[in-house]
Design a protein around this motif. Structure first.
Motif, PDB file in Angstrom:
ATOM      1  N   ASP A  47      -2.253   8.263   6.000  1.00 59.87           N
ATOM      2  CA  ASP A  47      -2.125   7.048   5.191  1.00 59.87           C
ATOM      3  C   ASP A  47      -3.293   6.854   4.227  1.00 59.87           C
ATOM      4  O   ASP A  47      -3.132   6.210   3.188  1.00 59.87           O
ATOM      5  N   TYR A  48      -4.448   7.387   4.588  1.00 63.48           N
ATOM      6  CA  TYR A  48      -5.658   7.134   3.795  1.00 63.48           C
ATOM      7  C   TYR A  48      -6.369   8.439   3.432  1.00 63.48           C
ATOM      8  O   TYR A  48      -7.595   8.508   3.438  1.00 63.48           O
ATOM      9  N   ARG A  69       0.898   4.229  -2.973  1.00 58.41           N
ATOM     10  CA  ARG A  69       0.624   5.645  -2.722  1.00 58.41           C
ATOM     11  C   ARG A  69       1.740   6.537  -3.237  1.00 58.41           C
ATOM     12  O   ARG A  69       1.493   7.599  -3.815  1.00 58.41           O
ATOM     13  N   ALA A 122      -7.077  -0.383   3.905  1.00 54.83           N
ATOM     14  CA  ALA A 122      -7.631   0.016   5.200  1.00 54.83           C
ATOM     15  C   ALA A 122      -8.556  -1.043   5.771  1.00 54.83           C
ATOM     16  O   ALA A 122      -8.531  -1.320   6.980  1.00 54.83           O
ATOM     17  N   GLY A 154      -6.927   2.374  -1.350  1.00 56.61           N
ATOM     18  CA  GLY A 154      -6.959   2.718   0.068  1.00 56.61           C
ATOM     19  C   GLY A 154      -7.980   1.910   0.841  1.00 56.61           C
ATOM     20  O   GLY A 154      -7.716   1.460   1.960  1.00 56.61           O
ATOM     21  N   ARG A 159      -5.598   9.594   8.688  1.00 54.59           N
ATOM     22  CA  ARG A 159      -5.718  10.303   7.411  1.00 54.59           C
ATOM     23  C   ARG A 159      -4.425  10.412   6.621  1.00 54.59           C
ATOM     24  O   ARG A 159      -4.469  10.384   5.385  1.00 54.59           O
ATOM     25  N   PRO A 209       0.811  -1.222   0.000  1.00 52.81           N
ATOM     26  CA  PRO A 209       0.000   0.000   0.000  1.00 52.81           C
ATOM     27  C   PRO A 209       0.844   1.273   0.000  1.00 52.81           C
ATOM     28  O   PRO A 209       0.516   2.243  -0.686  1.00 52.81           O
ATOM     29  N   VAL A 216     -10.526   5.222   9.982  1.00 53.22           N
ATOM     30  CA  VAL A 216      -9.838   5.827   8.838  1.00 53.22           C
ATOM     31  C   VAL A 216      -9.528   7.293   9.122  1.00 53.22           C
ATOM     32  O   VAL A 216      -8.423   7.787   8.825  1.00 53.22           O
ATOM     33  N   LEU A 246      -8.743   8.128   0.426  1.00 49.73           N
ATOM     34  CA  LEU A 246      -9.929   7.348   0.794  1.00 49.73           C
ATOM     35  C   LEU A 246     -10.898   8.209   1.598  1.00 49.73           C
ATOM     36  O   LEU A 246     -12.105   8.231   1.311  1.00 49.73           O
ATOM     37  N   TYR A 247     -10.389   8.922   2.599  1.00 49.15           N
ATOM     38  CA  TYR A 247     -11.277   9.724   3.425  1.00 49.15           C
ATOM     39  C   TYR A 247     -11.885  10.877   2.625  1.00 49.15           C
ATOM     40  O   TYR A 247     -13.078  11.186   2.784  1.00 49.15           O
ATOM     41  N   LYS A 303      -7.012   5.940  -6.126  1.00 52.14           N
ATOM     42  CA  LYS A 303      -6.332   5.840  -4.836  1.00 52.14           C
ATOM     43  C   LYS A 303      -7.293   5.368  -3.749  1.00 52.14           C
ATOM     44  O   LYS A 303      -6.918   4.598  -2.861  1.00 52.14           O
ATOM     45  N   ALA A 304      -8.537   5.827  -3.812  1.00 56.58           N
ATOM     46  CA  ALA A 304      -9.527   5.425  -2.817  1.00 56.58           C
ATOM     47  C   ALA A 304      -9.813   3.928  -2.891  1.00 56.58           C
ATOM     48  O   ALA A 304     -10.036   3.278  -1.864  1.00 56.58           O
TER      49      ALA A 304
END
Length: 411
Positions: free
Chosen positions: A396-397, A236, A362, A358, A394, A232, A390, A400-401, A354-355
């Motif tokens: 790292d993700y 990224r 996650a 992610g 944030r 992961p 999550v 996604l968020y 990316k989401a």
């Protein structure tokens, strides 16, 4: 005055004339009391010889009453009754004579109301066509799902030399540090005139990280961008995200027939119990998961009660050779080394891709340490608990968020 002895006090229910006593007995036919003259006008059943109005023609040019037609079926074409009928795909049951007017499917052999012409001038029924065929990537000829081009186009395909066939599978090269590795499959469509330039661009930017493949669902023009396994963190930071913008500027586009598939290494799960918790989490949260995925009720990524009920067996990697497990599930469990998360709609927007990666990462990490106490006291299975987890991670993700907030599924 005495009534004449030549008449009764009742009338024929058909002609309504009085029934003379000397004319013969009153006849009852199908519940009606008739005079002998009217009764004689009612035809007899060719089988039992009983007089009956409710007779129907058979395929043998005879007439049968209701009782004698028990077990017989009315032909949907000629309306005659027959003891033997044939079911027509897309039509009704017909007698043997009428069945000869229908064409047999060249695949399943059943007769069909409508057949579709496929490669080789063969005719197949619509169910077989839907299940086993798709258009050639160069023309509209219907070919089997295991091929990309029809025979006529195979040697003259305008496809790019760097786009491998659908079954191309090189030895995986792992990038980054595990234990969890993700493999991205991104299906993209392109205008015909830019396929070559888009393929050159993708190959140049991917380098040794990935490759391009043909796919029967990407028609008439496009490719599937496939990466080697990535951690992961590597995905990224090292994936060439600018490539998606370049492809979009070249005209790359998506629709509801293409998707993002993410392969998750089974070795990235700490135990079969962890894999079970992950599968159960995905299937328990169908509504928010499909909102995040931007794709609901997809035939290519179905959420089914059977898949949810099979989670324990699938988590252990057990296989029943006599029981086929469908591929087109939200999570495809057929691969021996990975789980294939198939839920996401395709995209050329970096944040959305990316989401997808992610969420894959996650959800695995969230369920890795999910305990019975967290499930019981903190509602660990629920989407709100996951989104809070999550939000606290944030850095790292972040993509996604941000996508959760954009799609209003961040709580």
């Amino acid at each position: 005055m005495t009534m004449p002895t030549t008449t009764l006090a009742e009338s024929c229910e058909q002609c309504e004339d009085p029934i003379p006593l000397l004319a013969g007995p009153v006849v009852t036919i199908e519940g009606e009391r008739l005079c002998p003259r009217c009764a004689a006008e009612v035809p007899r059943c060719d089988e039992c010889a009983v007089r009956a109005r409710d007779r129907a023609l058979t395929v043998h040019d005879t007439s049968r009453c209701t009782e004698c037609r028990i077990g017989w079926t009315q032909c949907g074409d000629c309306d005659r009754y027959s003891r033997e009928t044939t079911a027509i795909i897309g039509g009704s049951d017909v007698c043997e004579s009428c069945a000869e007017n229908y064409t047999r499917c060249d695949d399943c052999g059943d007769r069909a109301a409508v057949t579709v012409t496929v490669e080789g001038d063969r005719g197949v029924c619509e169910p077989c066509e839907r299940e086993d065929y798709h258009p050639c990537a160069d023309c509209s000829t219907l070919i089997r799902d295991s091929y990309t081009y029809c025979d006529d186009c195979a040697d003259t395909s305008t496809g790019h030399a760097g786009i491998h066939t659908w079954d191309y599978k090189p030895t995986p090269v792992f990038h980054g540090r595990g234990p969890l590795f993700l493999g991205l499959e991104l299906e993209l469509k392109l205008p015909r005139g830019v396929l070559s330039e888009a393929a050159d661009t993708a190959i140049k930017h991917l380098g040794g990280l990935g490759y391009l493949k043909e796919d029967g669902s990407i028609s008439p023009w496009g490719f599937e961008l496939v990466t080697h396994p990535m951690s992961p963190e590597f995905a990224r930071e090292e994936f060439p995200w600018g490539l998606l913008t370049r492809l979009r500027l070249l005209g790359a586009y998506t629709d509801d027939t293409v998707g993002i598939h993410v392969h998750l290494s089974r070795a990235g799960f700490s135990s079969p119990a962890h894999a079970y918790r992950w599968l159960k989490f995905v299937y328990r949260n169908e509504a928010p998961v499909t909102t995040l995925a931007r794709r609901r009720h997809s035939q290519w990524a179905e959420f089914t009660p059977a898949a949810r009920a099979r989670a324990v067996t699938d988590a252990k990697g057990l296989r029943d050779p006599d029981h086929y497990i469908p591929r087109y599930q939200a999570v495809n469990v057929q691969p021996a080394e990975t789980f294939e998360l198939r839920i996401f709609a395709s995209s050329v927007k970096p944040q959305q891709v990316k989401a997808a990666l992610g969420f894959a990462a996650a959800s695995v990490e969230y369920t890795r340490e999910l305990s019975a106490a967290q499930i019981a006291r903190r509602r660990g299975w629920e989407w709100a608990a996951f989104t809070a987890w999550v939000a606290n991670r944030r850095p790292d993700y972040s993509a996604l968020y941000s996508e959760m907030e954009a799609l209003q599924c961040a709580s």
